[in-house]
Design an enzyme around this catalytic site. Structure first.
Site, mmCIF file in Angstrom:
data_model
loop_
_atom_site.group_PDB
_atom_site.id
_atom_site.type_symbol
_atom_site.label_atom_id
_atom_site.label_comp_id
_atom_site.label_asym_id
_atom_site.label_seq_id
_atom_site.Cartn_x
_atom_site.Cartn_y
_atom_site.Cartn_z
ATOM 1 N N TYR A 172 36.140 38.413 41.659
ATOM 2 C CA TYR A 172 36.893 37.717 40.317
ATOM 3 C C TYR A 172 35.920 37.303 39.325
ATOM 4 C CZ TYR A 172 41.091 38.815 42.764
ATOM 5 O OH TYR A 172 42.082 39.486 43.343
ATOM 6 N N TYR A 174 48.040 38.642 40.543
ATOM 7 C CA TYR A 174 48.277 37.549 40.547
ATOM 8 C C TYR A 174 47.055 36.409 40.243
ATOM 9 C CZ TYR A 174 45.324 36.652 44.655
ATOM 10 O OH TYR A 174 44.026 36.594 45.705
ATOM 11 N N ARG A 175 45.911 37.301 40.071
ATOM 12 C CA ARG A 175 44.343 36.488 39.699
ATOM 13 C C ARG A 175 43.764 37.622 38.854
ATOM 14 N NH1 ARG A 175 40.870 34.111 44.708
ATOM 15 N NH2 ARG A 175 42.980 32.854 45.014
#
Length: 518
Positions: A83, A466-467
């Site tokens: 991420y 969700y992220r």
């Protein structure tokens, strides 16, 4: 001189030169620079960073950032791999690295909670509890080197009944954008014994304002821990037919709603298992996605199903045996096999780690590990990955329909489809990873295109990650478009009121301060 030269020079006076990093220099305390270790763009730059060691130093750095107009990007340990890692949204932002703040300040074994700083890893907390023989169980995610608080604040999850980590937070101590200090909930009462045992305060509960946000910097927090179970069971459900994922998901979610399953079951496909038994060249050396006939060969050689679900059970031995009976009955179907290993303590005592076989000392047993790092070498020794994990309803037909669309997109872009479904009572996290060779421009171009294609397919169905990766936060945020983006307008209103200079994590989750908005 860089734009942040004045800030960094004065930060060195506050923190010591050894705790300030400028891009391109060697640093005795940093394994790597503040850059994405698995960058989706080959030329992704590194950023400067500062490493405060106390709440007071965080406050001083935040006040200095306001004075100099410097943008800060907060990380707890920078281990958010897939991420963006420790990299900020833009390279001009200075990383505020909280990894030096690694104190476990309190563990209450009776009421089952801890008070910790953001630099505390899952390994740290696990080892502290083991050394002090506290009867407590730590819920851990896939990789144990990350921050316990950072994971919870980014809505990460573990594999135990307490696996929804953000829900285990109770009482936050937060440095606000002006450098002042706030405690949330009952921690706002002077010396209250309720500080970390009751989530509500008096009035609105504001804790969630500091999850996935740039509204403050959490420097301490209480987190609830699970009491140590009397017994533990590790289980697998092996499914031979790809199409039977519909039945598998429906029945897992139903048992989770009825609290027969106690944790979020993890359902993986053959490629996922293969990445732990790689590299890819062990199985296939051709171009494009691994063909279905080769996937079948992989399945046979590894002795697994097309779908492989893992679960665990915790608590009283008699209750565990009854849960096992219900699970076996539920999955007494052609092409399904349930395997369970039950561990009980000796002489009427609770089970211990020594009682559990090595193969079952996994994250579901509360044991932190780095085993998941094996997957990044799938395509090359210098491998990387990006994660794409949309949320979706836990309905088998929907899951299978989306799986088929995603599988076709992976094939179109020439990647192997990795699936890990984390199944909860009403939703699941559809974890897919896109593996590549670091710096391989052609692969990275295809990876970015695949990420975009899967994201668009998810959004058409009303699903969203969700992220988000730092490169994709704006796009994900834009998907929340109801009522002309009312949710974003409200978040911008909060940002401008609480952080008028726009210094804390600009662009976090797509929320930019007024000075940087178009």
């Amino acid at each position: 001189m860089p734009d942040n030269a004045v800030f960094l020079s004065r930060a060195a006076e506050i923190l010591g030169a050894e705790n300030v990093y400028q891009p391109g220099e060697e640093h005795p305390y940093l394994e790597k620079s503040y850059a994405d270790p698995y960058a989706l763009h080959p030329d992704a730059p590194s950023a400067a960073g500062v490493r405060p060691g106390s709440t007071e130093e965080v406050q001083a750095i935040v006040r200095l950032a306001n004075e100099t107009g410097t943008s800060l990007w907060t990380v707890s340990r920078g281990k958010n791999l897939g991420y963006g890692g420790a990299a900020p949204r833009t390279p001009d932002q200075v990383v505020l690295d909280l990894s030096r703040m690694n104190a476990i300040e309190k563990v209450d074994p009776e009421l089952a909670y801890a008070v910790i700083q953001p630099g505390v890893t899952f390994f740290d907390l696990f080892e502290h509890i083991q050394q002090n023989r506290h009867p407590l169980f730590v819920s851990v995610p896939a990789l144990g080197w990350g921050s316990v608080l950072g994971n919870a604040l980014d809505r990460g999850y573990g594999m135990s009944p307490y696996g929804d980590h953000v829900q285990q937070l109770c009482g936050l101590e937060v440095v606000l954008p002006d450098g002042s200090l706030l405690r949330t909930g009952m921690w706002g009462l002077e010396d209250s014994p309720l500080a970390n045992v009751f989530k509500g305060g008096f009035g609105p509960n504001i804790d969630q304002l500091f999850t996935q946000s740039g509204l403050g910097i959490v420097v301490r927090a209480g987190i609830w821990l699970m009491p140590w179970p009397e017994a533990f069971a590790s289980g697998d459900i092996v499914v031979d037919d790809v199409d039977d994922v519909t039945t598998l998901i429906d029945r897992i979610a139903d048992l989770r709603r009825r609290e027969i399953f106690q944790n979020n079951c993890l359902v993986g496909n053959v490629v996922r298992a293969g990445t732990m038994n790689g590299p890819r060249s062990r199985w296939y050396t051709g171009e494009g996605s691994i063909p279905d006939d080769v996937v079948e060969e992989m399945r046979q050689k590894m002795g697994i199903g097309h779908w492989n679900a893992r679960f665990a059970l915790y608590g009283d031995p008699g209750m565990i045996r009854e849960r096992i009976r219900i699970i076996r009955e539920t999955f007494d179907l052609p092409g399904f096999e349930v395997k369970v290993r039950l561990y009980e303590g000796q002489d009427g005592k609770p089970v211990t780690y020594d009682d559990i076989d090595e193969k079952d000392k996994t994250t579901m047993a509360g044991v932190p590990t780095l085993a998941g790092l094996k997957t990044v070498g799938w395509y090359a020794e210098d491998g990387g990955h990006t994660d794409l994990a949309p949320l979706m309803p836990a309905r088998g037909e929907e899951v299978y329909d989306f799986y088929k669309e995603v599988k076709a997109l992976y094939a179109e872009h020439g990647f192997d489809l990795y699936i890990g479904y984390h199944v909860y009572a009403r939703h699941l996290v559809h974890v897919t990873m896109i593996f590549f060779e670091n710096g391989n421009a052609e692969q990275l171009e295809r990876a970015r295109a695949l990420y975009q294609a899967v994201s668009e397919a998810a959004l058409r169905r009303g699903y969203t990650p969700y992220r988000g990766h730092i490169d994709n936060m704006d796009d994900i945020a834009a998907g929340f478009s109801w009522n002309d983006g009312a949710a974003m307008r409200f978040q911008e209103l909060l940002k401008d009121a609480i952080d008028p200079n726009g210094i804390l994590s600009p662009g976090k989750q797509g929320v930019w301060p007024k000075r940087l908005r178009g």
